[in-house]
Motif scaffolding. Structure first.
Motif, PDB file in Angstrom:
ATOM      1  N   UNK A  41     -11.326  -6.348   9.087  1.00  0.00           N
ATOM      2  CA  UNK A  41     -12.457  -6.452  10.059  1.00  0.00           C
ATOM      3  C   UNK A  41     -13.707  -6.884   9.491  1.00  0.00           C
ATOM      4  N   UNK A  42     -14.866  -7.180  10.521  1.00  0.00           N
ATOM      5  CA  UNK A  42     -16.255  -7.666  10.001  1.00  0.00           C
ATOM      6  C   UNK A  42     -17.116  -6.639  10.606  1.00  0.00           C
ATOM      7  N   UNK A  43     -18.149  -6.136  10.011  1.00  0.00           N
ATOM      8  CA  UNK A  43     -19.222  -5.302  10.325  1.00  0.00           C
ATOM      9  C   UNK A  43     -20.464  -6.270   9.757  1.00  0.00           C
ATOM     10  N   UNK A  44     -21.048  -6.757  10.945  1.00  0.00           N
ATOM     11  CA  UNK A  44     -22.470  -7.608  10.340  1.00  0.00           C
ATOM     12  C   UNK A  44     -21.690  -8.891   9.541  1.00  0.00           C
ATOM     13  N   UNK A  45     -22.067  -9.180   8.376  1.00  0.00           N
ATOM     14  CA  UNK A  45     -21.759 -10.151   7.643  1.00  0.00           C
ATOM     15  C   UNK A  45     -20.728  -9.531   6.479  1.00  0.00           C
ATOM     16  N   UNK A  46     -20.372  -8.293   6.814  1.00  0.00           N
ATOM     17  CA  UNK A  46     -19.582  -7.727   5.691  1.00  0.00           C
ATOM     18  C   UNK A  46     -18.001  -7.454   6.054  1.00  0.00           C
ATOM     19  N   UNK A  47     -16.912  -8.105   5.263  1.00  0.00           N
ATOM     20  CA  UNK A  47     -15.693  -8.213   5.388  1.00  0.00           C
ATOM     21  C   UNK A  47     -14.981  -6.871   4.782  1.00  0.00           C
ATOM     22  N   UNK A  48     -14.335  -6.290   5.521  1.00  0.00           N
ATOM     23  CA  UNK A  48     -13.548  -4.800   4.978  1.00  0.00           C
ATOM     24  C   UNK A  48     -12.357  -4.923   5.391  1.00  0.00           C
ATOM     25  N   UNK A  49     -11.357  -4.188   4.380  1.00  0.00           N
ATOM     26  CA  UNK A  49      -9.986  -4.109   4.769  1.00  0.00           C
ATOM     27  C   UNK A  49      -9.589  -2.588   4.778  1.00  0.00           C
ATOM     28  N   UNK A  50      -8.774  -2.122   5.763  1.00  0.00           N
ATOM     29  CA  UNK A  50      -8.495  -0.632   5.643  1.00  0.00           C
ATOM     30  C   UNK A  50      -7.175  -0.614   4.764  1.00  0.00           C
ATOM     31  N   UNK A  51      -7.278   0.527   3.917  1.00  0.00           N
ATOM     32  CA  UNK A  51      -5.829   0.648   2.980  1.00  0.00           C
ATOM     33  C   UNK A  51      -4.866   0.616   3.701  1.00  0.00           C
ATOM     34  N   UNK A  52      -4.739   1.325   4.960  1.00  0.00           N
ATOM     35  CA  UNK A  52      -3.315   1.332   5.871  1.00  0.00           C
ATOM     36  C   UNK A  52      -2.800  -0.239   5.980  1.00  0.00           C
ATOM     37  N   UNK A  53      -3.691  -1.262   6.253  1.00  0.00           N
ATOM     38  CA  UNK A  53      -3.436  -2.412   6.504  1.00  0.00           C
ATOM     39  C   UNK A  53      -2.948  -3.114   5.331  1.00  0.00           C
ATOM     40  N   UNK A  54      -3.707  -2.855   4.146  1.00  0.00           N
ATOM     41  CA  UNK A  54      -3.161  -3.588   3.005  1.00  0.00           C
ATOM     42  C   UNK A  54      -1.758  -2.924   2.676  1.00  0.00           C
ATOM     43  N   UNK A  55      -1.558  -1.647   2.484  1.00  0.00           N
ATOM     44  CA  UNK A  55      -0.401  -1.062   2.128  1.00  0.00           C
ATOM     45  C   UNK A  55       0.726  -1.462   3.360  1.00  0.00           C
ATOM     46  N   UNK A  56       0.558  -1.651   4.574  1.00  0.00           N
ATOM     47  CA  UNK A  56       1.405  -2.302   5.519  1.00  0.00           C
ATOM     48  C   UNK A  56       2.009  -3.778   4.976  1.00  0.00           C
ATOM     49  N   UNK A  57       0.882  -4.590   4.725  1.00  0.00           N
ATOM     50  CA  UNK A  57       1.043  -5.912   4.119  1.00  0.00           C
ATOM     51  C   UNK A  57       1.842  -5.786   3.043  1.00  0.00           C
ATOM     52  N   UNK A  58       1.662  -5.066   1.954  1.00  0.00           N
ATOM     53  CA  UNK A  58       2.396  -5.027   0.759  1.00  0.00           C
ATOM     54  C   UNK A  58       3.812  -4.809   1.044  1.00  0.00           C
ATOM     55  N   UNK A  59       4.076  -3.965   2.080  1.00  0.00           N
ATOM     56  CA  UNK A  59       5.459  -3.463   2.023  1.00  0.00           C
ATOM     57  C   UNK A  59       6.146  -4.627   3.041  1.00  0.00           C
ATOM     58  N   UNK A  60       5.672  -5.362   3.953  1.00  0.00           N
ATOM     59  CA  UNK A  60       6.028  -6.493   4.443  1.00  0.00           C
ATOM     60  C   UNK A  60       6.289  -7.759   3.671  1.00  0.00           C
ATOM     61  N   UNK A  61       5.651  -7.712   2.418  1.00  0.00           N
ATOM     62  CA  UNK A  61       6.005  -8.866   1.759  1.00  0.00           C
ATOM     63  C   UNK A  61       6.954  -8.575   0.363  1.00  0.00           C
ATOM     64  N   UNK A  62       7.379  -7.219   0.460  1.00  0.00           N
ATOM     65  CA  UNK A  62       8.327  -7.033  -0.700  1.00  0.00           C
ATOM     66  C   UNK A  62       9.591  -7.905  -0.632  1.00  0.00           C
ATOM     67  N   UNK A  63       9.996  -8.198  -1.832  1.00  0.00           N
ATOM     68  CA  UNK A  63      11.246  -8.992  -1.883  1.00  0.00           C
ATOM     69  C   UNK A  63      12.311  -8.282  -1.679  1.00  0.00           C
ATOM     70  N   UNK A  64      13.649  -8.777  -1.336  1.00  0.00           N
ATOM     71  CA  UNK A  64      14.682  -8.004  -1.163  1.00  0.00           C
ATOM     72  C   UNK A  64      15.248  -7.511  -2.790  1.00  0.00           C
ATOM     73  N   UNK A  65      16.115  -6.638  -2.749  1.00  0.00           N
ATOM     74  CA  UNK A  65      16.604  -6.346  -4.152  1.00  0.00           C
ATOM     75  C   UNK A  65      17.491  -7.736  -4.537  1.00  0.00           C
ATOM     76  N   UNK A  66      17.461  -7.934  -5.835  1.00  0.00           N
ATOM     77  CA  UNK A  66      18.258  -9.180  -6.274  1.00  0.00           C
ATOM     78  C   UNK A  66      17.512 -10.491  -6.008  1.00  0.00           C
ATOM     79  N   UNK A  67      16.256 -10.577  -5.195  1.00  0.00           N
ATOM     80  CA  UNK A  67      15.701 -11.777  -5.077  1.00  0.00           C
ATOM     81  C   UNK A  67      15.089 -12.470  -6.292  1.00  0.00           C
ATOM     82  N   UNK A  68      15.130 -13.696  -6.656  1.00  0.00           N
ATOM     83  CA  UNK A  68      14.457 -14.450  -7.667  1.00  0.00           C
ATOM     84  C   UNK A  68      13.208 -14.815  -7.278  1.00  0.00           C
TER      85      UNK A  68
END
Length: 71
Positions: free
Chosen positions: A39-66
């Protein structure tokens, strides 16, 4: 209700440190529409920790992936 203190809001620089990449890399991903929600407040860009963690979970490789490292 969750407590959304300042520790749950990250700057581009803080996110870059978390992921061990440069702030320019995070900015590039953001410009392309990749990466977590932000999100943007004025000219500052910020990230909510919950959105970062959700993104991290969504990009996890499946077990056994190379993984291929392009760094």
């Amino acid at each position: 209700m969750k407590d959304h203190g300042t520790e749950s809001i990250l700057t581009t620089e803080a996110l870059a440190r978390r992921w061990h990449v440069s702030p320019k890399t995070v900015a590039g991903w953001r410009a392309r529409g990749d990466g977590p929600r932000f999100f943007v407040i004025g000219r500052s860009i910020r990230y909510r920790l919950e959105d970062i963690e959700e993104f991290e979970r969504s990009t996890l490789a499946p077990p056994g992936a190379v993984a291929t490292d392009h760094s």
